[in-house]
Design a protein around this motif. Sequence first.
Motif, PDB file in Angstrom:
ATOM      1  N   MET A 140      31.289  50.928  82.312  1.00 50.86           N
ATOM      2  CA  MET A 140      32.625  50.436  82.116  1.00 50.86           C
ATOM      3  C   MET A 140      32.810  50.111  80.633  1.00 50.86           C
ATOM      4  O   MET A 140      32.060  49.345  80.057  1.00 50.86           O
ATOM      5  CB  MET A 140      32.862  49.192  82.968  1.00 50.86           C
ATOM      6  CG  MET A 140      34.193  48.544  82.709  1.00 50.86           C
ATOM      7  SD  MET A 140      34.539  47.130  83.759  1.00 50.86           S
ATOM      8  CE  MET A 140      34.888  47.988  85.279  1.00 50.86           C
ATOM      9  N   LYS A 141      33.817  50.686  80.028  1.00 44.94           N
ATOM     10  CA  LYS A 141      34.112  50.482  78.605  1.00 44.94           C
ATOM     11  C   LYS A 141      35.082  49.311  78.453  1.00 44.94           C
ATOM     12  O   LYS A 141      36.203  49.344  78.957  1.00 44.94           O
ATOM     13  CB  LYS A 141      34.711  51.750  78.013  1.00 44.94           C
ATOM     14  CG  LYS A 141      34.965  51.676  76.537  1.00 44.94           C
ATOM     15  CD  LYS A 141      35.487  53.028  76.053  1.00 44.94           C
ATOM     16  CE  LYS A 141      35.761  53.041  74.583  1.00 44.94           C
ATOM     17  NZ  LYS A 141      36.290  54.356  74.169  1.00 44.94           N
ATOM     18  N   ILE A 142      34.633  48.287  77.739  1.00 46.13           N
ATOM     19  CA  ILE A 142      35.415  47.067  77.537  1.00 46.13           C
ATOM     20  C   ILE A 142      35.665  46.896  76.043  1.00 46.13           C
ATOM     21  O   ILE A 142      34.719  46.875  75.259  1.00 46.13           O
ATOM     22  CB  ILE A 142      34.671  45.845  78.092  1.00 46.13           C
ATOM     23  CG1 ILE A 142      34.381  46.043  79.578  1.00 46.13           C
ATOM     24  CG2 ILE A 142      35.461  44.568  77.837  1.00 46.13           C
ATOM     25  CD1 ILE A 142      33.343  45.092  80.140  1.00 46.13           C
ATOM     26  N   ILE A 143      36.930  46.781  75.665  1.00 45.39           N
ATOM     27  CA  ILE A 143      37.296  46.548  74.276  1.00 45.39           C
ATOM     28  C   ILE A 143      37.820  45.122  74.146  1.00 45.39           C
ATOM     29  O   ILE A 143      38.708  44.711  74.894  1.00 45.39           O
ATOM     30  CB  ILE A 143      38.384  47.531  73.798  1.00 45.39           C
ATOM     31  CG1 ILE A 143      37.829  48.954  73.723  1.00 45.39           C
ATOM     32  CG2 ILE A 143      38.939  47.099  72.436  1.00 45.39           C
ATOM     33  CD1 ILE A 143      38.881  50.001  73.359  1.00 45.39           C
ATOM     34  N   ILE A 144      37.275  44.409  73.184  1.00 47.86           N
ATOM     35  CA  ILE A 144      37.801  43.102  72.795  1.00 47.86           C
ATOM     36  C   ILE A 144      38.367  43.268  71.396  1.00 47.86           C
ATOM     37  O   ILE A 144      37.632  43.558  70.453  1.00 47.86           O
ATOM     38  CB  ILE A 144      36.714  42.015  72.842  1.00 47.86           C
ATOM     39  CG1 ILE A 144      36.112  41.924  74.259  1.00 47.86           C
ATOM     40  CG2 ILE A 144      37.293  40.667  72.399  1.00 47.86           C
ATOM     41  CD1 ILE A 144      34.928  40.975  74.377  1.00 47.86           C
ATOM     42  N   TYR A 145      39.681  43.125  71.283  1.00 50.75           N
ATOM     43  CA  TYR A 145      40.349  43.308  70.000  1.00 50.75           C
ATOM     44  C   TYR A 145      40.206  42.038  69.158  1.00 50.75           C
ATOM     45  O   TYR A 145      40.451  40.927  69.632  1.00 50.75           O
ATOM     46  CB  TYR A 145      41.837  43.633  70.204  1.00 50.75           C
ATOM     47  CG  TYR A 145      42.594  43.731  68.916  1.00 50.75           C
ATOM     48  CD1 TYR A 145      42.381  44.809  68.067  1.00 50.75           C
ATOM     49  CD2 TYR A 145      43.491  42.744  68.528  1.00 50.75           C
ATOM     50  CE1 TYR A 145      43.056  44.900  66.855  1.00 50.75           C
ATOM     51  CE2 TYR A 145      44.169  42.828  67.328  1.00 50.75           C
ATOM     52  CZ  TYR A 145      43.939  43.911  66.500  1.00 50.75           C
ATOM     53  OH  TYR A 145      44.602  44.000  65.297  1.00 50.75           O
ATOM     54  N   LEU A 146      39.796  42.203  67.908  1.00 44.78           N
ATOM     55  CA  LEU A 146      39.625  41.071  66.998  1.00 44.78           C
ATOM     56  C   LEU A 146      40.588  41.186  65.821  1.00 44.78           C
ATOM     57  O   LEU A 146      40.920  42.285  65.386  1.00 44.78           O
ATOM     58  CB  LEU A 146      38.196  41.024  66.456  1.00 44.78           C
ATOM     59  CG  LEU A 146      37.067  40.917  67.478  1.00 44.78           C
ATOM     60  CD1 LEU A 146      35.723  40.839  66.762  1.00 44.78           C
ATOM     61  CD2 LEU A 146      37.256  39.725  68.390  1.00 44.78           C
ATOM     62  N   TYR A 147      41.013  40.048  65.323  1.00 52.88           N
ATOM     63  CA  TYR A 147      41.884  39.995  64.148  1.00 52.88           C
ATOM     64  C   TYR A 147      41.590  38.709  63.389  1.00 52.88           C
ATOM     65  O   TYR A 147      41.077  37.739  63.960  1.00 52.88           O
ATOM     66  CB  TYR A 147      43.358  40.081  64.542  1.00 52.88           C
ATOM     67  CG  TYR A 147      43.791  39.062  65.575  1.00 52.88           C
ATOM     68  CD1 TYR A 147      44.368  37.857  65.186  1.00 52.88           C
ATOM     69  CD2 TYR A 147      43.625  39.308  66.935  1.00 52.88           C
ATOM     70  CE1 TYR A 147      44.766  36.918  66.126  1.00 52.88           C
ATOM     71  CE2 TYR A 147      44.023  38.379  67.883  1.00 52.88           C
ATOM     72  CZ  TYR A 147      44.593  37.186  67.479  1.00 52.88           C
ATOM     73  OH  TYR A 147      44.976  36.251  68.409  1.00 52.88           O
ATOM     74  N   ASN A 148      41.876  38.703  62.101  1.00 57.70           N
ATOM     75  CA  ASN A 148      41.615  37.522  61.293  1.00 57.70           C
ATOM     76  C   ASN A 148      42.369  36.325  61.836  1.00 57.70           C
ATOM     77  O   ASN A 148      43.562  36.417  62.141  1.00 57.70           O
ATOM     78  CB  ASN A 148      41.993  37.756  59.834  1.00 57.70           C
ATOM     79  CG  ASN A 148      40.906  38.504  59.102  1.00 57.70           C
ATOM     80  OD1 ASN A 148      39.731  38.182  59.214  1.00 57.70           O
ATOM     81  ND2 ASN A 148      41.294  39.529  58.368  1.00 57.70           N
ATOM     82  N   GLY A 149      41.638  35.216  61.955  1.00 54.09           N
ATOM     83  CA  GLY A 149      42.229  33.978  62.429  1.00 54.09           C
ATOM     84  C   GLY A 149      42.121  33.757  63.925  1.00 54.09           C
ATOM     85  O   GLY A 149      42.696  32.806  64.450  1.00 54.09           O
ATOM     86  N   ILE A 150      41.358  34.609  64.635  1.00 53.51           N
ATOM     87  CA  ILE A 150      41.232  34.413  66.084  1.00 53.51           C
ATOM     88  C   ILE A 150      40.431  33.150  66.380  1.00 53.51           C
ATOM     89  O   ILE A 150      39.652  32.682  65.565  1.00 53.51           O
ATOM     90  CB  ILE A 150      40.562  35.606  66.809  1.00 53.51           C
ATOM     91  CG1 ILE A 150      39.095  35.759  66.418  1.00 53.51           C
ATOM     92  CG2 ILE A 150      41.324  36.877  66.620  1.00 53.51           C
ATOM     93  CD1 ILE A 150      38.321  36.661  67.329  1.00 53.51           C
ATOM     94  N   THR A 151      40.639  32.638  67.575  1.00 45.24           N
ATOM     95  CA  THR A 151      39.802  31.569  68.090  1.00 45.24           C
ATOM     96  C   THR A 151      38.568  32.262  68.668  1.00 45.24           C
ATOM     97  O   THR A 151      38.674  33.000  69.649  1.00 45.24           O
ATOM     98  CB  THR A 151      40.552  30.764  69.168  1.00 45.24           C
ATOM     99  OG1 THR A 151      41.718  30.198  68.575  1.00 45.24           O
ATOM    100  CG2 THR A 151      39.667  29.672  69.753  1.00 45.24           C
ATOM    101  N   MET A 152      37.425  32.087  68.040  1.00 46.48           N
ATOM    102  CA  MET A 152      36.219  32.838  68.410  1.00 46.48           C
ATOM    103  C   MET A 152      35.852  32.693  69.882  1.00 46.48           C
ATOM    104  O   MET A 152      35.405  33.650  70.500  1.00 46.48           O
ATOM    105  CB  MET A 152      35.036  32.408  67.565  1.00 46.48           C
ATOM    106  CG  MET A 152      34.674  33.273  66.401  1.00 46.48           C
ATOM    107  SD  MET A 152      34.844  35.024  66.504  1.00 46.48           S
ATOM    108  CE  MET A 152      35.155  35.316  64.784  1.00 46.48           C
ATOM    109  N   LEU A 153      36.054  31.523  70.449  1.00 45.99           N
ATOM    110  CA  LEU A 153      35.727  31.340  71.864  1.00 45.99           C
ATOM    111  C   LEU A 153      36.514  32.307  72.748  1.00 45.99           C
ATOM    112  O   LEU A 153      36.009  32.788  73.757  1.00 45.99           O
ATOM    113  CB  LEU A 153      35.991  29.898  72.300  1.00 45.99           C
ATOM    114  CG  LEU A 153      35.676  29.580  73.761  1.00 45.99           C
ATOM    115  CD1 LEU A 153      34.198  29.830  74.069  1.00 45.99           C
ATOM    116  CD2 LEU A 153      36.056  28.150  74.081  1.00 45.99           C
ATOM    117  N   ASP A 154      37.737  32.624  72.350  1.00 46.69           N
ATOM    118  CA  ASP A 154      38.566  33.541  73.123  1.00 46.69           C
ATOM    119  C   ASP A 154      38.000  34.956  73.159  1.00 46.69           C
ATOM    120  O   ASP A 154      38.309  35.730  74.062  1.00 46.69           O
ATOM    121  CB  ASP A 154      39.990  33.590  72.561  1.00 46.69           C
ATOM    122  CG  ASP A 154      40.775  32.317  72.820  1.00 46.69           C
ATOM    123  OD1 ASP A 154      40.190  31.337  73.328  1.00 46.69           O
ATOM    124  OD2 ASP A 154      41.980  32.303  72.509  1.00 46.69           O
ATOM    125  N   ALA A 155      37.181  35.297  72.190  1.00 46.38           N
ATOM    126  CA  ALA A 155      36.530  36.614  72.160  1.00 46.38           C
ATOM    127  C   ALA A 155      35.095  36.539  72.667  1.00 46.38           C
ATOM    128  O   ALA A 155      34.656  37.377  73.456  1.00 46.38           O
ATOM    129  CB  ALA A 155      36.548  37.175  70.738  1.00 46.38           C
TER     130      ALA A 155
END
Length: 115
Positions: A1-16
């Motif tokens: 299963m391919k899972i993508i977690i999109y990251l961007y500057n300023g994210i709350t790290m726990l959310d990723a």
Amino acid sequence: MKIIIYLYNGITMLDAIGPYEVLRNMPDAEVYFVAEKTGEIKADSGFIDLNVKYSIDDMKSADVLIIPGSTIAFVKEMKNEKVLRWIKEVDKTTKWTTSVCTGSMILASAGLQIF
């Protein structure tokens, strides 16, 4: 299963990192951190950075797409047309497109219905 977690500057790290820690233990899970561009992503706390190896140009499909939230950086992502187009395209291939916290605002900006 391919899972993508999109990251961007300023994210709350726990959310990723929270979803990553759970989903990486699923049998046959392949979890990818993906950003608009490869390289360093900074957390909203200013204490943690991640080096992202995959850009949205590298990933065009997934079984699961996760959009993390942030304290305020989500507002900029809500206006990023390139990212919003990418989310809509990947969403067409997913079984689940989901978010954490204010990541739902990014999905709404991409025109996706939120349940």
